[in-house]
Enzyme design. Structure first.
Site, PDB file in Angstrom:
ATOM      1  N   TYR A  48      32.070  63.656  52.520  1.00  0.00           N
ATOM      2  CA  TYR A  48      32.361  65.167  53.175  1.00  0.00           C
ATOM      3  C   TYR A  48      32.552  65.563  54.491  1.00  0.00           C
ATOM      4  O   TYR A  48      33.050  66.530  54.754  1.00  0.00           O
ATOM      5  CB  TYR A  48      30.951  65.930  52.654  1.00  0.00           C
ATOM      6  CG  TYR A  48      30.847  65.790  50.958  1.00  0.00           C
ATOM      7  CD1 TYR A  48      31.527  65.653  50.220  1.00  0.00           C
ATOM      8  CD2 TYR A  48      29.597  66.530  50.662  1.00  0.00           C
ATOM      9  CE1 TYR A  48      31.286  65.382  48.766  1.00  0.00           C
ATOM     10  CE2 TYR A  48      29.150  66.633  49.202  1.00  0.00           C
ATOM     11  CZ  TYR A  48      30.123  66.114  48.651  1.00  0.00           C
ATOM     12  OH  TYR A  48      29.772  66.111  47.243  1.00  0.00           O
ATOM     13  N   HIS A 106      27.772  57.845  44.872  1.00  0.00           N
ATOM     14  CA  HIS A 106      28.477  58.925  44.528  1.00  0.00           C
ATOM     15  C   HIS A 106      29.480  58.973  43.390  1.00  0.00           C
ATOM     16  O   HIS A 106      29.514  59.997  42.811  1.00  0.00           O
ATOM     17  CB  HIS A 106      29.765  59.258  45.727  1.00  0.00           C
ATOM     18  CG  HIS A 106      29.996  60.474  46.048  1.00  0.00           C
ATOM     19  ND1 HIS A 106      30.452  60.841  47.086  1.00  0.00           N
ATOM     20  CD2 HIS A 106      30.081  61.628  45.150  1.00  0.00           C
ATOM     21  CE1 HIS A 106      30.788  62.325  46.872  1.00  0.00           C
ATOM     22  NE2 HIS A 106      30.501  62.571  45.899  1.00  0.00           N
ATOM     23  N   SER A 145      25.392  59.613  40.934  1.00  0.00           N
ATOM     24  CA  SER A 145      26.148  60.772  40.673  1.00  0.00           C
ATOM     25  C   SER A 145      27.371  60.348  39.860  1.00  0.00           C
ATOM     26  O   SER A 145      27.954  59.311  39.949  1.00  0.00           O
ATOM     27  CB  SER A 145      26.529  61.280  42.025  1.00  0.00           C
ATOM     28  OG  SER A 145      27.195  62.530  42.016  1.00  0.00           O
ATOM     29  N   GLN A 167      23.281  63.300  39.577  1.00  0.00           N
ATOM     30  CA  GLN A 167      23.941  64.563  39.767  1.00  0.00           C
ATOM     31  C   GLN A 167      25.496  64.632  39.252  1.00  0.00           C
ATOM     32  O   GLN A 167      26.238  63.792  39.422  1.00  0.00           O
ATOM     33  CB  GLN A 167      24.286  64.676  41.331  1.00  0.00           C
ATOM     34  CG  GLN A 167      24.730  65.789  41.891  1.00  0.00           C
ATOM     35  CD  GLN A 167      25.092  66.035  43.296  1.00  0.00           C
ATOM     36  OE1 GLN A 167      26.240  66.247  43.745  1.00  0.00           O
ATOM     37  NE2 GLN A 167      23.909  65.948  43.891  1.00  0.00           N
ATOM     38  N   PRO A 195      28.743  74.285  39.327  1.00  0.00           N
ATOM     39  CA  PRO A 195      28.156  75.126  38.590  1.00  0.00           C
ATOM     40  C   PRO A 195      29.108  76.388  38.187  1.00  0.00           C
ATOM     41  O   PRO A 195      28.997  77.121  37.011  1.00  0.00           O
ATOM     42  CB  PRO A 195      26.854  75.893  39.158  1.00  0.00           C
ATOM     43  CG  PRO A 195      27.123  75.622  40.627  1.00  0.00           C
ATOM     44  CD  PRO A 195      27.996  74.448  40.603  1.00  0.00           C
ATOM     45  N   LEU A 196      30.175  76.777  38.963  1.00  0.00           N
ATOM     46  CA  LEU A 196      31.086  77.681  38.681  1.00  0.00           C
ATOM     47  C   LEU A 196      32.394  77.290  37.882  1.00  0.00           C
ATOM     48  O   LEU A 196      33.254  78.049  37.989  1.00  0.00           O
ATOM     49  CB  LEU A 196      31.363  78.673  39.910  1.00  0.00           C
ATOM     50  CG  LEU A 196      30.260  79.201  40.627  1.00  0.00           C
ATOM     51  CD1 LEU A 196      30.700  80.050  41.976  1.00  0.00           C
ATOM     52  CD2 LEU A 196      29.279  80.304  39.626  1.00  0.00           C
ATOM     53  N   GLY A 197      32.330  75.866  37.816  1.00  0.00           N
ATOM     54  CA  GLY A 197      33.436  75.526  37.004  1.00  0.00           C
ATOM     55  C   GLY A 197      34.631  75.019  37.853  1.00  0.00           C
ATOM     56  O   GLY A 197      35.549  74.441  37.284  1.00  0.00           O
ATOM     57  N   GLY A 244      30.020  80.058  52.215  1.00  0.00           N
ATOM     58  CA  GLY A 244      30.077  80.311  53.461  1.00  0.00           C
ATOM     59  C   GLY A 244      29.614  82.040  53.781  1.00  0.00           C
ATOM     60  O   GLY A 244      29.600  82.437  54.821  1.00  0.00           O
ATOM     61  N   ASN A 252      22.664  83.502  45.491  1.00  0.00           N
ATOM     62  CA  ASN A 252      22.167  82.163  44.880  1.00  0.00           C
ATOM     63  C   ASN A 252      20.972  81.903  44.758  1.00  0.00           C
ATOM     64  O   ASN A 252      20.428  81.429  43.718  1.00  0.00           O
ATOM     65  CB  ASN A 252      22.988  80.932  45.492  1.00  0.00           C
ATOM     66  CG  ASN A 252      24.470  81.131  45.293  1.00  0.00           C
ATOM     67  OD1 ASN A 252      25.174  82.197  44.533  1.00  0.00           O
ATOM     68  ND2 ASN A 252      25.117  80.278  46.101  1.00  0.00           N
TER      69      ASN A 252
END
Length: 284
Positions: A48, A106, A145, A167, A195-197, A244, A252
């Site tokens: 990342y 990962h 993950s 994960q 989680p939001l697709g 952000g 959240n």
């Protein structure tokens, strides 16, 4: 904040803050804001490129390191003992920390070689290095993950220390029922990413814009985004969101203020059976 107890007794906050795409000073500002909003669980990874800024944000916050739960990840392409051992040390150095709370592989395969032959031996070699880090108290917990139940089975019987968390991509329309069921049967906590697709699927509108999602959100008096995060947390154990925006950060965290009924979890988990492959929901 609700905590989830891993099989080794380590406690992890059920709502995490993802750091993917939040690089540089933009990331640093977002992490500082997230800490001020109340987040203590942060999810980063070597790939990342956010470890340095996250570590700086935590130090500058004035909040004790012990109050945070920090996850980082071994890149999926690193399938060997020595490089896994060195990469853990490098993550600790970039974060400026003596230990990680969780370190995970990962992916079961190198990202660019998802259709390649079985990588079980390489994962076992990496797992051995991670297990040594765990024994040396450089890591409080270790996990995986993006591992399916079949991927987990390839190492489960051959490893000394068993995986404590997996994960995976988990959201309304993509519940990975067989993998989640396997994890729960084996005492492996499930952490949901995307989680939001993520990007709209197969030409569809984004998940929070689905009519059904909006309908259930209205029923519970929450936003569609909050409904999606709460669903992922209830279906698994832990949810990782990313933003952000301070308003969205607080929203959240507020998903702890409501619970989706089992009947509604069943209905939501059965949306778009294409992704489920015809599997039964855990709430059936």
């Amino acid at each position: 904040m609700k905590n989830v107890l891993l099989k080794n007794g380590v406690s992890i906050p059920a709502i995490g803050f993802g750091t993917w795409t939040l690089q540089g000073e933009r990331g640093y500002r977002a992490f500082r804001q997230a800490i001020e909003c109340g987040f203590r669980h942060f999810d980063t990874a070597e790939s990342y490129d956010t470890e340095i800024e996250l570590g700086r944000a935590i130090r500058d916050s004035g909040v004790a390191r012990e109050e945070f739960f920090i996850t980082s990840k071994l890149p999926g392409e690193f399938k060997a003992y020595e490089i896994a051992k060195a990469t853990l040390e490098q993550s600790l150095e970039r974060l400026g920390m003596d230990y990680l709370d969780l370190y995970i592989i990962h992916a079961p395969w190198p990202w660019e070689e998802q259709d390649s032959p079985d990588w079980a031996d390489g994962n076992l070699a990496a797992w051995r290095a991670m297990s040594e880090g765990y024994k040396a108290q450089k890591v409080r917990a270790i996990g995986l993950s993006n591992f399916s139940y079949a991927d987990i089975e390839r190492i489960w019987d051959r490893c000394e220390i068993k995986p404590m968390l997996n994960q995976i991509r988990l959201h309304i329309g993509h519940v990975a029922a067989s993998t989640v069921r396997y994890c729960k049967e084996h005492g492996i906590a499930v952490s949901a990413w995307s989680p939001l697709g993520g990007a709209p699927l197969r030409g569809k509108v984004a998940l929070p814009e689905w009519v059904t999602v909006k309908t259930y959100a209205k029923k519970y008096g929450v936003t569609p985004q909050q409904l999606c995060l709460r669903f992922a947390m209830q279906y698994g154990d832990i949810v990782i969101g990313r933003t952000g925006n301070e308003k969205h950060m607080l929203a959240n965290l507020a998903i702890e203020n409501f619970t989706i009924s089992d009947a509604d979890m069943l209905a939501l988990s059965q949306i778009d059976p294409y992704w489920q492959g015809g599997e039964k929901s855990l709430f059936a």
